[in-house]
Design a protein around this motif. Structure first.
Motif, PDB file in Angstrom:
ATOM      1  N   ILE A  25       0.861  -1.184   0.000  1.00 34.36           N
ATOM      2  CA  ILE A  25       0.000   0.000   0.000  1.00 34.36           C
ATOM      3  C   ILE A  25       0.896   1.232   0.000  1.00 34.36           C
ATOM      4  O   ILE A  25       1.761   1.381   0.869  1.00 34.36           O
ATOM      5  CB  ILE A  25      -0.940  -0.021   1.219  1.00 34.36           C
ATOM      6  CG1 ILE A  25      -1.919  -1.197   1.083  1.00 34.36           C
ATOM      7  CG2 ILE A  25      -1.680   1.312   1.359  1.00 34.36           C
ATOM      8  CD1 ILE A  25      -2.807  -1.421   2.289  1.00 34.36           C
ATOM      9  N   GLN A  56      -9.138   1.993  -2.732  1.00 35.11           N
ATOM     10  CA  GLN A  56      -8.225   1.259  -3.618  1.00 35.11           C
ATOM     11  C   GLN A  56      -7.316   0.294  -2.861  1.00 35.11           C
ATOM     12  O   GLN A  56      -7.018  -0.798  -3.342  1.00 35.11           O
ATOM     13  CB  GLN A  56      -7.385   2.264  -4.415  1.00 35.11           C
ATOM     14  CG  GLN A  56      -6.370   1.623  -5.331  1.00 35.11           C
ATOM     15  CD  GLN A  56      -5.683   2.628  -6.215  1.00 35.11           C
ATOM     16  OE1 GLN A  56      -6.323   3.345  -6.984  1.00 35.11           O
ATOM     17  NE2 GLN A  56      -4.357   2.708  -6.115  1.00 35.11           N
ATOM     18  N   SER A  57      -6.876   0.681  -1.650  1.00 36.76           N
ATOM     19  CA  SER A  57      -6.002  -0.196  -0.843  1.00 36.76           C
ATOM     20  C   SER A  57      -6.608  -1.585  -0.692  1.00 36.76           C
ATOM     21  O   SER A  57      -5.916  -2.591  -0.724  1.00 36.76           O
ATOM     22  CB  SER A  57      -5.821   0.355   0.574  1.00 36.76           C
ATOM     23  OG  SER A  57      -5.425   1.674   0.557  1.00 36.76           O
ATOM     24  N   LYS A  82      -7.103  -3.636  -4.112  1.00 31.73           N
ATOM     25  CA  LYS A  82      -5.836  -4.267  -4.487  1.00 31.73           C
ATOM     26  C   LYS A  82      -5.650  -5.622  -3.816  1.00 31.73           C
ATOM     27  O   LYS A  82      -5.125  -6.559  -4.403  1.00 31.73           O
ATOM     28  CB  LYS A  82      -4.653  -3.374  -4.089  1.00 31.73           C
ATOM     29  CG  LYS A  82      -4.336  -2.306  -5.095  1.00 31.73           C
ATOM     30  CD  LYS A  82      -3.032  -1.627  -4.733  1.00 31.73           C
ATOM     31  CE  LYS A  82      -2.620  -0.680  -5.832  1.00 31.73           C
ATOM     32  NZ  LYS A  82      -1.413   0.089  -5.450  1.00 31.73           N
ATOM     33  N   ASP A 140      -2.221   4.959  -3.137  1.00 31.99           N
ATOM     34  CA  ASP A 140      -3.383   4.382  -2.463  1.00 31.99           C
ATOM     35  C   ASP A 140      -3.970   5.318  -1.410  1.00 31.99           C
ATOM     36  O   ASP A 140      -5.175   5.478  -1.313  1.00 31.99           O
ATOM     37  CB  ASP A 140      -2.984   3.061  -1.792  1.00 31.99           C
ATOM     38  CG  ASP A 140      -2.546   2.042  -2.819  1.00 31.99           C
ATOM     39  OD1 ASP A 140      -3.307   1.805  -3.776  1.00 31.99           O
ATOM     40  OD2 ASP A 140      -1.431   1.502  -2.693  1.00 31.99           O
TER      41      ASP A 140
END
Ligand SMILES: [Zn+2]
Length: 426
Positions: free
Chosen positions: A104, A142-143, A146, A160
């Motif tokens: 991250i 988004q973190s 992923k 992120d």
């Protein structure tokens, strides 16, 4: 004494438009955590998963899955180094609880802000709409997306989490001489903020009224036919009220109604794609609609203590639920809802996500006062919450995953929402 509180502004002044081609997701980018209302609706085309070996950023070491890019602008290299070390320690602490399979990336700033009362802020850079197993579409940080390791996913932004902290604040760093009554523990603040960046954030807020909140909706997603909003002449195309990942697990007491059921009711306001002369016309029609009564009804829960709980996916037990912050009246955007109830959890092992951080206490002080929980700063309930969102842990190595929405037909869009900024209470 409460020393930090959260503010945020939720104005329609920062509507930003961008063209979204077919087959792209409508992602939301918030590049500046201290200006949470500044939003960029950005296209994120569906792309294939990048092989891990091609990742540009290598993990710094085995125990920290966070990569820190720090821009420290003060003329004090020793303090800058302490800031960097604090981020790395926060990364190690989170990495020791969560099993992160993908690094991250945090883009952090440490600089003097206009006001010494602002501590700092952090949040997801990009929020991505995903389909949940209950049929709802919600915004995911988004973190987290992923970590799902999807073969095909909306394109990721290069960062992120964005973080921004104020060098004017008398912070205390690990290893400093004993903390004084005016100092704020920096490591605890970073951990708290990174939790927001990882997804401890509700979409519910009053995006419509000014200084005094009286109604609540999730994020208002809209489209426009031109790029001139908010100057009014551009047509506004309503595209729904959208919750965030956390909201999947929120329930209102005592009736035990999900906030998502209210989102469903609100979305009966109009067909997605309904066009309005401009955003003001949309707002005026909404506040005279039956759905606005729904928005006022749910808001009523947000200002009564213990009326809102997070129910973890893994447990129905009452003791595993977390009361969220609904004790603040008037409602405090940014402090209410997206924190745990401070009356219940201050001085317990769940202290980390209360909206206030006491001065004169280090992170270790708070862990000790909270009863020396074996998980350290990340309490049991907070871990259950992170697992529910979809983060893997040793106790729950195969968590829930949401899925990308592959059908998009947006031409251009604008988004109105909010995030978190910590300030000193005056
Ligand atoms: Zn917070």
């Amino acid at each position: 004494m409460k020393l930090l509180s959260l503010i945020s502004s939720c104005l329609f002044l920062f509507l930003t438009l961008i063209s979204i081609p077919l087959n792209s997701a409508q992602c939301i980018d918030q590049p500046d955590p201290t200006q949470p209302s500044k939003k960029l609706a950005s296209k994120c085309s569906m792309v294939k998963k990048q092989p891990m070996k091609n990742l540009h950023h290598k993990v710094q070491n085995d125990t920290n899955m966070f990569i820190i890019q720090l821009n420290c602008t003060i003329q004090d290299p020793i303090r800058c180094e302490k800031v960097k070390s604090s981020f790395e320690e926060a990364g190690r602490i989170i990495s020791s609880t969560l099993i992160l399979n993908t690094p991250i990336l945090i883009n952090a700033m440490f600089h003097s802000m206009e006001s010494p009362n602002i501590l700092g802020a952090a949040g997801p850079f990009r929020s991505i709409p995903m389909k949940d197993d209950d049929g709802f579409e919600r915004l995911y940080p988004q973190s987290l997306v992923k970590q799902f390791q999807l073969d095909v996913h909306p394109e990721f932004a290069p960062v992120d989490i964005v973080a921004d902290f104020n060098s004017l604040v008398p912070f205390w760093f690990e290893g400093d001489p004993p903390i004084t009554s005016i100092q704020t523990g920096f490591l605890e603040l970073i951990l708290h903020e990174l939790m927001h960046g990882l997804g401890f954030a509700s979409a519910w807020n009053d995006y419509i009224n000014g200084d005094v909140a009286v109604a609540a909706t999730p994020e208002i997603i809209g489209l426009t036919t031109e790029t001139t909003l908010p100057d009014s002449s551009a047509k506004f195309v309503f595209n729904g009220f959208q919750e965030r990942a956390l909201d999947k697990y929120l329930f209102l007491l005592p009736e035990n109604k999900s906030t998502s059921s209210y989102a469903s009711e609100l979305n009966k306001f109009a067909e997605f794609g309904t066009t309005y002369e401009n955003v003001s016309v949309f707002l005026n029609q909404f506040i005279t609609s039956p759905q606005y009564l729904v928005a006022k009804e749910i808001f009523g829960y947000f200002i009564i203590p213990k009326d809102l709980v997070f129910k973890p996916s893994a447990s129905d037990k009452e003791e595993d639920m977390t009361f969220l912050e609904t004790s603040l009246n008037p409602f405090q955007p940014g402090s209410s809802i997206s924190h745990v109830d401070s009356l219940t959890y201050t001085n317990t092992s769940e202290f980390l996500m209360t909206f206030s951080q006491e001065k004169g206490r280090t992170l270790n002080d708070n862990i000790r006062i909270g009863g020396n929980y074996s998980g350290g700063a990340i309490g049991y309930k907070l871990r259950l919450l992170l697992e529910s969102l979809g983060y893997a842990t040793n106790e729950n190595p195969n968590p829930y995953k949401s899925f990308p929405i592959e059908e998009y037909a947006l031409s251009s869009s604008t988004v109105v929402s909010i995030s978190y900024m910590e300030i000193l209470e005056l």
